[in-house]
Structures are given as structure tokens and as C-alpha cells.
Design an enzyme around this catalytic site. Structure first.
Site, short mmCIF file in Angstrom:
data_model
loop_
_atom_site.label_atom_id
_atom_site.label_comp_id
_atom_site.label_asym_id
_atom_site.label_seq_id
_atom_site.Cartn_x
_atom_site.Cartn_y
_atom_site.Cartn_z
N ILE A 178 12.47 -6.01 53.62
CA ILE A 178 13.11 -7.16 54.26
C ILE A 178 12.05 -8.24 54.46
O ILE A 178 11.00 -8.00 55.04
CB ILE A 178 13.74 -6.75 55.60
CG1 ILE A 178 14.86 -5.75 55.36
CG2 ILE A 178 14.27 -7.98 56.32
CD1 ILE A 178 15.44 -5.17 56.62
N HIS A 179 12.33 -9.41 53.96
CA HIS A 179 11.41 -10.54 54.06
C HIS A 179 12.25 -11.77 54.45
O HIS A 179 13.36 -11.95 53.94
CB HIS A 179 10.72 -10.76 52.71
CG HIS A 179 9.65 -11.81 52.75
ND1 HIS A 179 9.94 -13.14 52.63
CD2 HIS A 179 8.31 -11.70 52.88
CE1 HIS A 179 8.81 -13.83 52.70
NE2 HIS A 179 7.82 -12.97 52.85
N GLU A 222 31.21 -4.09 43.52
CA GLU A 222 31.28 -5.07 44.61
C GLU A 222 32.70 -5.20 45.15
O GLU A 222 33.59 -5.71 44.48
CB GLU A 222 30.78 -6.44 44.13
CG GLU A 222 29.34 -6.44 43.67
CD GLU A 222 28.37 -6.09 44.77
OE1 GLU A 222 28.58 -6.53 45.93
OE2 GLU A 222 27.39 -5.38 44.48
N LYS A 238 19.39 -14.73 49.99
CA LYS A 238 20.64 -13.97 49.94
C LYS A 238 21.72 -14.62 50.80
O LYS A 238 22.89 -14.70 50.38
CB LYS A 238 20.39 -12.53 50.36
CG LYS A 238 19.57 -11.75 49.34
CD LYS A 238 19.16 -10.41 49.84
CE LYS A 238 20.26 -9.41 49.65
NZ LYS A 238 19.82 -8.02 49.89
N GLU A 259 21.56 -11.47 44.65
CA GLU A 259 21.26 -10.38 45.60
C GLU A 259 20.56 -9.21 44.91
O GLU A 259 19.59 -8.67 45.44
CB GLU A 259 22.55 -9.91 46.27
CG GLU A 259 23.06 -10.86 47.31
CD GLU A 259 24.25 -10.32 48.08
OE1 GLU A 259 24.80 -9.25 47.70
OE2 GLU A 259 24.63 -10.96 49.07
N GLU A 294 30.87 -15.70 43.15
CA GLU A 294 30.72 -14.28 43.52
C GLU A 294 29.83 -13.56 42.51
O GLU A 294 28.98 -12.75 42.90
CB GLU A 294 32.09 -13.61 43.62
CG GLU A 294 32.06 -12.23 44.20
CD GLU A 294 31.60 -12.18 45.65
OE1 GLU A 294 30.62 -11.45 45.92
OE2 GLU A 294 32.20 -12.85 46.49
#
Length: 124
Positions: free
Chosen positions: A86-87, A28, A94, A76, A69
């Protein structure tokens, strides 16, 4: 016996926690950015010889940002695992988690300004 129980045999309790932090650090960019800023703030704290109270506040807000974080990343990843498509609800979850990181970052900047701005202004 579950995988979780087998996996814990003979390992120190913090092993998985540190593995998680390492994984987030490696994967990340935002976490690496926050850690970089943390290093700069800690160096500035040493330079300006912060009081105990100032150090306590700085450490608390640094912990707050890193904590949010880490939680954001966990949320996520979990949403991506549970709902790879994708919803709207997945997006909401998220975005809300990312919003928590933003709020903690803004609070940390405000605390930093309150602590460091007078010190910087006294130099000039």
C-alpha cells in the site's frame, strides 16, 4: 524475438481484446453489474421504441461506462503488479481510476433519466 511477437503469430487481431473482456467479465463483479444494467437498458429501449438519436446516446453512454470500467480494471491490476504494498500514490491512482467509472456511470444515469423518464411518466 519478444513474447508479444511470438504470441501474435497466426492469431486474429481481436483475439486478445476479447480475451481481456472475458477475463474482466469473469473476475470483476462491477463489470458484470454494468453489463447486467446494459441488458436491462437495451430491453427498455426496445420496449419504448427509442428514436435513432436516443439509441445513439444510449449506446454512447453504455460504451463510456464499459470502457471506463475496463480501463479502471487495467489500471488497478497494473498498480497491484507494480506496487503490491500500500502506497499513497498507488491509492491515489486507483481511486482516481475508480472515480472515472463513477463519473461515467452518473452521466449514463442522467442520460437514461432524460430519455426514459418522460416515456415512463406518459404511461401513468
Amino acid at each position: 524475438m519478444s513474447l508479444a511477437l511470438k504470441d501474435k503469430k497466426g492469431k486474429v487481431g481481436f483475439h486478445h481484446a476479447f480475451a481481456g473482456i472475458r477475463a474482466v467479465f469473469k473476475s470483476e463483479w462491477n463489470f458484470r453489474f454494468h453489463v447486467s444494467i446494459m441488458v436491462l437498458v437495451l430491453a427498455a429501449g426496445l420496449l419504448f421504441e427509442l428514436s435513432q438519436l436516443e439509441w445513439a446516446l444510449i449506446i454512447i453512454v453504455i460504451g463510456l461506462v464499459l470502457l471506463t470500467e475496463l480501463l479502471n480494471t487495467a489500471i488497478e491490476k497494473m498498480i497491484d503488479y507494480l506496487r503490491p504494498e500500500i502506497h499513497p500514490d498507488a491509492r491515489f491512482i486507483k481511486d482516481t481510476a475508480a472515480g472515472a467509472v463513477l463519473v461515467s456511470s452518473i452521466v449514463s444515469v442522467l442520460v437514461g433519466v432524460i430519455i426514459f423518464l418522460p416515456k415512463l411518466l406518459s404511461i401513468f
